[in-house]
Enzyme design. Structure first.
Site, PDB file in Angstrom:
ATOM      1  N   SER A  41       2.096   3.214   4.734  1.00  0.00           N
ATOM      2  CA  SER A  41       3.206   3.273   3.778  1.00  0.00           C
ATOM      3  C   SER A  41       4.528   2.776   4.355  1.00  0.00           C
ATOM      4  CB  SER A  41       3.383   4.705   3.261  1.00  0.00           C
ATOM      5  OG  SER A  41       3.852   5.553   4.286  1.00  0.00           O
ATOM      6  N   LYS A  95       9.233   8.407   6.252  1.00  0.00           N
ATOM      7  CA  LYS A  95       9.687   7.495   5.195  1.00  0.00           C
ATOM      8  C   LYS A  95      11.113   7.054   5.523  1.00  0.00           C
ATOM      9  CE  LYS A  95       6.027   8.468   2.585  1.00  0.00           C
ATOM     10  NZ  LYS A  95       4.959   7.473   2.279  1.00  0.00           N
TER      11      LYS A  95
END
Length: 247
Positions: A41, A95
């Site tokens: 991701s 993230k």
């Protein structure tokens, strides 16, 4: 006088051993902590099986094995790649921090259009994508293109030219998101293959661990039998490398 060297007392050896243990755990509790990147991701800036080192004291200090903050938490700079605890999934995520408390973001699919009324520009980077294809899973590569997301004209962003990956989204609607007090908005760098705040919502400031500081080790595959890195697949160019948020 004995010619043989006297052995140290057991209590002395024990205290030295405990001192080393306390030092190691103090570093992990208060200064730095290692994590493994389990998914793509954050591709292309963090790869699967990257072993990263997180700078915990940039955020503050917690009582070990508790959620009680001694100092902090201090919110990292917008644009940093940050590790945090997901109370919903009960796992650690890494993230990119896109929205601070009070920020207003306009998002269209995988693109951030505006932050607090100031435009975020996105430029195609086909040459970058050609360099990255060899590290990208073939089954996930269909329709994917590399882009740079440029923050240089936005006040206090402290970051520019972040390399992103995504395919064209199905949803072209523009969403306006306001980040509440005490919350943060995160997105992955591989936007079309990232479960992030667009899906499961905001992250509490209290759940921060710290920004990524180094990539210590990296490999393309783990051994099925041992679950350790296969030596034949070590990414030597990533070993002990300083992580730059914009990479």
């Amino acid at each position: 006088m004995s010619s043989q060297r006297e052995r140290p007392k057991f209590s002395t050896v024990l205290m030295q051993f405990l001192g080393v243990v306390v030092l190691v755990f103090s570093i992990r509790w208060f200064l730095y902590e290692p994590f493994t990147v389990p998914s793509g991701s954050m591709f292309p800036n963090l790869l699967i099986n990257d072993y990263i080192l997180v700078k915990k004291f940039d955020v503050g200090f917690k009582v070990p094995y508790s959620k009680q903050w001694l100092i902090g938490p201090k919110v990292p700079q917008r644009g940093k790649a940050v590790v945090f605890w997901s109370t919903k999934s009960q796992v650690y995520f890494v993230k990119r921090l896109m929205g601070l408390p009070g920020d207003v973001l306009k998002i269209q699919g995988h693109k951030v259009l505006e932050i607090n009324g100031q435009a975020v520009t996105t430029d195609s980077a086909p040459r970058v994508w050609e360099l990255l294809r060899k590290d990208f899973p073939i089954e996930d590569a269909r329709g994917v293109t590399a882009f740079t997301e440029n923050y240089q004209n936005i006040k206090d962003m402290g970051l520019k030219d972040v390399t992103l990956m995504y395919s064209e989204p199905n949803d072209d609607s523009v969403k306006t998101i306001t980040v509440p007090k005490g919350k943060l908005f995160f997105m992955g760098d591989h936007r079309s293959s990232s479960s992030d705040s667009r899906i499961w919502g905001m992250v509490s400031v209290e759940d921060l661990v710290g920004p990524v500081e180094y990539v210590l080790f990296s490999c393309a595959q783990k051994s099925i039998s041992t679950q350790f890195c296969d030596p034949k697949t070590i990414r030597w160019n990533r070993l002990f490398s300083k992580f730059h948020s914009s990479n």
